[in-house]
Design a protein around this motif. Structure first.
Motif, PDB file in Angstrom:
ATOM      1  N   ARG A  93       0.819  -1.228   0.000  1.00 16.55           N
ATOM      2  CA  ARG A  93       0.000   0.000   0.000  1.00 16.55           C
ATOM      3  C   ARG A  93       0.847   1.270   0.000  1.00 16.55           C
ATOM      4  O   ARG A  93       0.352   2.366  -0.216  1.00 16.55           O
ATOM      5  CB  ARG A  93      -0.940  -0.012   1.198  1.00 16.55           C
ATOM      6  N   GLU A  94       2.142   1.111   0.257  1.00 17.91           N
ATOM      7  CA  GLU A  94       2.978   2.314   0.346  1.00 17.91           C
ATOM      8  C   GLU A  94       3.290   2.901  -1.023  1.00 17.91           C
ATOM      9  O   GLU A  94       3.447   2.171  -2.002  1.00 17.91           O
ATOM     10  CB  GLU A  94       4.302   1.968   1.038  1.00 17.91           C
ATOM     11  N   PHE A  95       3.378   4.214  -1.064  1.00 13.27           N
ATOM     12  CA  PHE A  95       3.761   4.907  -2.299  1.00 13.27           C
ATOM     13  C   PHE A  95       5.182   5.418  -2.091  1.00 13.27           C
ATOM     14  O   PHE A  95       5.473   6.132  -1.124  1.00 13.27           O
ATOM     15  CB  PHE A  95       2.802   6.071  -2.551  1.00 13.27           C
ATOM     16  N   THR A  96       6.077   5.039  -2.992  1.00 15.53           N
ATOM     17  CA  THR A  96       7.498   5.347  -2.787  1.00 15.53           C
ATOM     18  C   THR A  96       7.998   6.316  -3.838  1.00 15.53           C
ATOM     19  O   THR A  96       7.763   6.126  -5.036  1.00 15.53           O
ATOM     20  CB  THR A  96       8.329   4.047  -2.873  1.00 15.53           C
ATOM     21  N   LEU A 264       4.380  -8.078  -9.251  1.00  8.76           N
ATOM     22  CA  LEU A 264       5.530  -7.187  -9.043  1.00  8.76           C
ATOM     23  C   LEU A 264       5.075  -5.741  -8.882  1.00  8.76           C
ATOM     24  O   LEU A 264       4.102  -5.322  -9.511  1.00  8.76           O
ATOM     25  CB  LEU A 264       6.481  -7.276 -10.241  1.00  8.76           C
ATOM     26  N   PRO A 265       5.781  -4.959  -8.066  1.00  7.66           N
ATOM     27  CA  PRO A 265       5.432  -3.542  -7.965  1.00  7.66           C
ATOM     28  C   PRO A 265       5.769  -2.801  -9.255  1.00  7.66           C
ATOM     29  O   PRO A 265       6.717  -3.171  -9.958  1.00  7.66           O
ATOM     30  CB  PRO A 265       6.294  -3.035  -6.800  1.00  7.66           C
ATOM     31  N   ILE A 266       5.002  -1.776  -9.553  1.00  4.98           N
ATOM     32  CA  ILE A 266       5.297  -0.948 -10.736  1.00  4.98           C
ATOM     33  C   ILE A 266       5.233   0.528 -10.349  1.00  4.98           C
ATOM     34  O   ILE A 266       4.274   0.967  -9.717  1.00  4.98           O
ATOM     35  CB  ILE A 266       4.378  -1.274 -11.939  1.00  4.98           C
ATOM     36  N   ILE A 267       6.286   1.250 -10.729  1.00  6.69           N
ATOM     37  CA  ILE A 267       6.302   2.698 -10.505  1.00  6.69           C
ATOM     38  C   ILE A 267       6.231   3.395 -11.869  1.00  6.69           C
ATOM     39  O   ILE A 267       6.387   2.748 -12.904  1.00  6.69           O
ATOM     40  CB  ILE A 267       7.568   3.154  -9.729  1.00  6.69           C
ATOM     41  N   VAL A 290      -3.788   6.197 -10.512  1.00  2.00           N
ATOM     42  CA  VAL A 290      -4.082   4.933 -11.218  1.00  2.00           C
ATOM     43  C   VAL A 290      -3.489   3.710 -10.510  1.00  2.00           C
ATOM     44  O   VAL A 290      -3.607   2.604 -11.011  1.00  2.00           O
ATOM     45  CB  VAL A 290      -3.620   4.919 -12.702  1.00  2.00           C
ATOM     46  N   GLY A 291      -2.846   3.947  -9.374  1.00  5.41           N
ATOM     47  CA  GLY A 291      -2.423   2.789  -8.579  1.00  5.41           C
ATOM     48  C   GLY A 291      -0.952   2.439  -8.660  1.00  5.41           C
ATOM     49  O   GLY A 291      -0.561   1.337  -8.244  1.00  5.41           O
ATOM     50  N   ALA A 292      -0.115   3.360  -9.166  1.00  2.89           N
ATOM     51  CA  ALA A 292       1.328   3.072  -9.190  1.00  2.89           C
ATOM     52  C   ALA A 292       1.838   2.912  -7.754  1.00  2.89           C
ATOM     53  O   ALA A 292       1.289   3.497  -6.820  1.00  2.89           O
ATOM     54  CB  ALA A 292       2.077   4.200  -9.883  1.00  2.89           C
ATOM     55  N   ASP A 293       2.882   2.108  -7.602  1.00  4.85           N
ATOM     56  CA  ASP A 293       3.482   1.905  -6.285  1.00  4.85           C
ATOM     57  C   ASP A 293       4.473   3.008  -5.939  1.00  4.85           C
ATOM     58  O   ASP A 293       5.067   2.982  -4.857  1.00  4.85           O
ATOM     59  CB  ASP A 293       4.182   0.546  -6.252  1.00  4.85           C
ATOM     60  N   GLY A 294       4.677   3.917  -6.869  1.00  5.09           N
ATOM     61  CA  GLY A 294       5.592   5.008  -6.604  1.00  5.09           C
ATOM     62  C   GLY A 294       5.911   5.727  -7.896  1.00  5.09           C
ATOM     63  O   GLY A 294       5.359   5.393  -8.955  1.00  5.09           O
ATOM     64  N   ILE A 295       6.793   6.712  -7.795  1.00  2.89           N
ATOM     65  CA  ILE A 295       7.261   7.387  -9.005  1.00  2.89           C
ATOM     66  C   ILE A 295       8.763   7.650  -8.872  1.00  2.89           C
ATOM     67  O   ILE A 295       9.311   7.668  -7.769  1.00  2.89           O
ATOM     68  CB  ILE A 295       6.550   8.744  -9.272  1.00  2.89           C
ATOM     69  N   VAL A 333      -6.796   7.960  -2.527  1.00  6.43           N
ATOM     70  CA  VAL A 333      -6.704   6.848  -3.467  1.00  6.43           C
ATOM     71  C   VAL A 333      -6.160   5.596  -2.771  1.00  6.43           C
ATOM     72  O   VAL A 333      -5.601   4.706  -3.404  1.00  6.43           O
ATOM     73  CB  VAL A 333      -5.855   7.207  -4.719  1.00  6.43           C
ATOM     74  N   ASP A 334      -6.341   5.567  -1.449  1.00  2.87           N
ATOM     75  CA  ASP A 334      -6.028   4.371  -0.689  1.00  2.87           C
ATOM     76  C   ASP A 334      -4.549   3.995  -0.684  1.00  2.87           C
ATOM     77  O   ASP A 334      -4.201   2.813  -0.704  1.00  2.87           O
ATOM     78  CB  ASP A 334      -6.843   3.200  -1.274  1.00  2.87           C
ATOM     79  N   LYS A 335      -3.705   4.994  -0.712  1.00  2.00           N
ATOM     80  CA  LYS A 335      -2.261   4.731  -0.675  1.00  2.00           C
ATOM     81  C   LYS A 335      -1.706   5.293   0.634  1.00  2.00           C
ATOM     82  O   LYS A 335      -2.241   6.268   1.179  1.00  2.00           O
ATOM     83  CB  LYS A 335      -1.566   5.453  -1.845  1.00  2.00           C
TER      84      LYS A 335
END
Ligand code: PEP
Ligand code: MN
Length: 338
Positions: A93-96, A264-267, A290-295, A333-335
């Motif tokens: 759930r974390e955004f990195t 797999l995570p996707i940024i 849109v649900g990316a795990d980070g940027i 957005v639930d992050k």
């Protein structure tokens, strides 16, 4: 696999296709419909080489039901993979955020940028020491000296480092210095580099090729996982399209697709994805939505003087604004923005 026969295919042609399937060690299940015949194929452990069947007389279409990749697929591993980089997580759930200059240019430049990055609570610093440039006449990176500067940044600010390995010759050196090995868009299909990078056991940031399909991206990741390295972070960095208002087109729809097909995570990389600094903040917000795990974003203390990718590098002030915006957006957005 499902084989659709033409309307005019005779029972003999259907029988011949079934025979070829059996010689491949598989089981054919012909289904005779009112209009045409379809043949289901079972008994395959992996995706079947459809070329042998597609050209047989009477075959109209071959539909692959099994995906070409395995280890990276969500079917194989239903839970999200969370890549742990010494306590800094990518996935779940974390955004990195990963931020820093396109190229490591000097200790002074990296220190100025790293200060701002660390102060904003970001924990991963990016910067290229080996640069894959389109022109051989442009800045190619500081090489090992650049890696040493990155090591100082890690030491001084407690940041994790992500930097690119452009070839197998320098991979070992990059792996010694970095926390995450970046494989760039141009090398996404450099399979010997992917295998060797996988063998280092280090987390790998794998960027999508400039003209790669998502199946190709996942198959490249499969190379790394096949080396017993599950720590892969995918990155959507834009693809070539007809658009001339941006350097690349950031394919945001790739993110929900990857989320459903892979664990797999996707940024996202809105810097290379747009090529223009004024587009980086809006596309960063969109990536989170849109649900990316980070940027991953390019930040520079003096973008107008940057030795590479200055036009897409955001200023330190823009970076601080971006962090504030993402922090506000995350809960909606639930992050979790750490
Ligand atoms: C980079 O991250 O600086 C880079 C060269 O990216 P890409 O491989 O996506 O072009
Ligand atoms: Mn760049």
């Amino acid at each position: 696999m499902l084989i659709v026969m033409t309307r005019t295919a005779t029972p003999d042609l259907v029988a011949r296709v079934c025979q070829v399937i059996e010689t491949m060690g598989l089981v054919a299940h012909p289904m005779f419909g009112a209009q045409r015949t379809a043949i289901g194929v079972t008994g395959n452990k992996r995706q079947v080489d459809s070329d042998r069947i597609a050209n047989l007389p009477g075959v109209q279409e071959v539909i692959q039901v099994t995906r070409p990749y395995q280890l990276v697929s969500r079917e194989y591993h239903p839970e999200d993979t969370v890549v742990d980089i010494g306590g800094v997580k990518v996935g779940g759930r974390e955004f990195t955020l990963m931020a820093g200059p396109c190229s490591v240019e000097s200790e002074e430049q990296c220190t100025r940028i790293a200060e701002a990055v660390a102060e904003s609570g970001v924990r991963i610093f990016r910067g290229g020491a080996y640069k894959p440039r389109s022109s051989p006449y442009t800045f190619q990176g500081l090489g090992e000296q650049g890696l040493e500067i990155l090591a100082k940044v890690r030491e001084r600010f407690g940041l994790k480092i992500v930097t690119e390995a452009v070839d197998t010759e320098t991979l070992g050196l990059v792996a010694q210095y970095t926390d995450i090995i970046q494989i760039g868009a141009r090398n996404m299909q450099n399979y010997s580099l992917l295998k060797k990078a996988g063998q280092t056991g280090k987390p790998i940031l794998l960027k999508r090729g400039q003209a790669a399909t998502l199946d190709e991206l996942l198959l490249s990741a499969e190379y790394i996982l096949a080396e017993n390295n599950p720590n892969v972070i995918l990155c959507e960095r834009g693809v070539r399209t007809l658009a001339n208002h941006s350097r690349n087109t950031l394919d945001l729809s790739a993110i929900p697709f990857i989320k459903s097909s892979s664990h797999l995570p996707i940024i996202a990389d809105p810097s290379h994805g747009t090529g223009r600094r004024e587009k980086v903040l809006p596309l960063s917000r969109a990536s989170m939505a849109v649900g990316a795990d980070g940027i991953m974003v390019e930040v520079h203390n003096q973008p107008e003087l940057a030795l590479s990718d200055g036009a897409q590098s955001i200023t330190l002030d823009m970076f601080r604004t971006l962090v504030k915006q993402l922090r506000r957006l995350a809960p909606t957005v639930d992050k979790v923005y750490p």
